[in-house]
Each structure stands twice: as C-alpha cells, then as structure tokens.
Design an enzyme around this catalytic site. Structure first.
Site, PDB file in Angstrom:
ATOM      1  N   HIS A 220     -22.417  43.112  -6.590  1.00 49.18           N
ATOM      2  CA  HIS A 220     -22.457  43.124  -5.131  1.00 49.18           C
ATOM      3  C   HIS A 220     -22.187  44.551  -4.667  1.00 49.18           C
ATOM      4  CE1 HIS A 220     -18.150  43.042  -5.884  1.00 49.18           C
ATOM      5  NE2 HIS A 220     -18.017  43.599  -4.678  1.00 49.18           N
TER       6      HIS A 220
ATOM      7  N   HIS B 175     -22.168  51.702  -3.355  1.00 50.42           N
ATOM      8  CA  HIS B 175     -22.127  51.741  -4.813  1.00 50.42           C
ATOM      9  C   HIS B 175     -21.875  50.342  -5.347  1.00 50.42           C
ATOM     10  CE1 HIS B 175     -17.882  51.812  -3.813  1.00 50.42           C
ATOM     11  NE2 HIS B 175     -17.666  51.330  -5.025  1.00 50.42           N
TER      12      HIS B 175
END
Length: 170
Positions: free
Chosen positions: A41, A123
């Site tokens: 995620h 990220h």
C-alpha cells in the site's frame, strides 16, 4: 477498542503483482523482512490508534475529500537507514497525488489528527529491518492508476502484520 489505522492507496491485484515483480531485484539484493505482497500500500495519512466508536467521524471527513484520478509511475527505489526500510517510489510524483494527501490531512485535522510535518513522498515499503541496501540497478516501472483511497487497519498477528481495508469512499 482502539484500532491502528491509516489512509492509503490500495493497489488492484494486477498492480500488486506488477509491484511484486518490480521489487524482486531489490528484494534479492538486500536483506530484511519482506513485506508480503498482500500488505502493499502507499500511506497517505497514518492515524495511529483510534477508538472504534470514532470511525464514523473519520469516514465522514474522508468522504468529503475528492480524488482527481491520476497515475503513479513507480520507477525508483531507495533505502532509509533510520526506519531501516527499502522502498519503491516515484521519481516524479503527480501533483494530484500530493493534493490528495494534503487535502485528506487537512480534512482530518479538525478531528485531532496531527499530520506529519514532512512533505508527502509517495513510497511503498517492500523490506523492513533492512540495515543496508547496495542495490544500484533499475527496477521495472509500474503504472498504478489511482481513482480512490481506503482506510486500512493494521493487525499484528503471530505470523506478522496483516492489513485490511475497513472503509472506502462511495
């Protein structure tokens, strides 16, 4: 009961598979605990421990945040020594991704959410407990179309953390 919650971009299964394939050279070159593909995620806002009875407040606030569709191009990798993680990210994050994170954080502030003061840097963590990473190669770019976000819960189980979606707008 309190739940450990975070708002995130949640990849579709085919994007999750592509991210896993893209991360493979990095995972093979660096040591650490691999983040299971099912947990991939991209965090927009980490809430921490929230009483379950407050979920409706958060759903209402987040539901007011519009998502301008965009595509994340995951095309770079890196390592952060402090938190000891290796990650995949964007060399050029779309402005719509930053606006989404900023707008979500602003919508949550009246509920007592204290946003991270650092700018949003999209990220995806692929390794934890990674003390060093000498991988210098390239990763295969992944195009990740984004049109929504979710609220996810982190549960720590004996086999490791498991993330599950507890809310999505619409």
């Amino acid at each position: 009961m309190k739940l450990r919650l975070f708002y995130a971009l949640w990849p579709a299964p085919e994007v999750r598979d592509a991210l896993s394939a893209s991360a493979r050279p990095l995972l093979e070159a660096c040591r650490g605990r691999r983040v299971p593909k099912r947990n991939y995620h991209l965090t927009l806002a980490f809430l921490g421990r929230v009483p379950e009875q407050r979920l409706d407040e958060f759903h209402e606030a987040a539901g007011q945040v519009a998502v301008e569709p965009f595509t994340l191009r995951i095309d770079r990798h890196g390592h952060w020594r402090g938190p000891q993680v290796a990650w995949l990210g964007c060399s050029s994050p779309p402005a719509a991704a930053t606006r989404l994170a900023d707008n979500l954080r602003a919508a949550l502030e009246p509920l007592g959410f204290k946003p991270d003061p650092r700018p949003f840097r999209p990220h995806l963590t692929v390794l934890r407990g990674c003390r060093a990473c000498d991988f210098e190669g390239e990763i295969a770019p992944v195009e990740w179309p984004v049109s929504s976000f979710v609220l996810a819960c982190s549960e720590t189980l004996p086999a490791g953390p498991v993330y599950r979606v507890v809310w999505s707008p619409g």
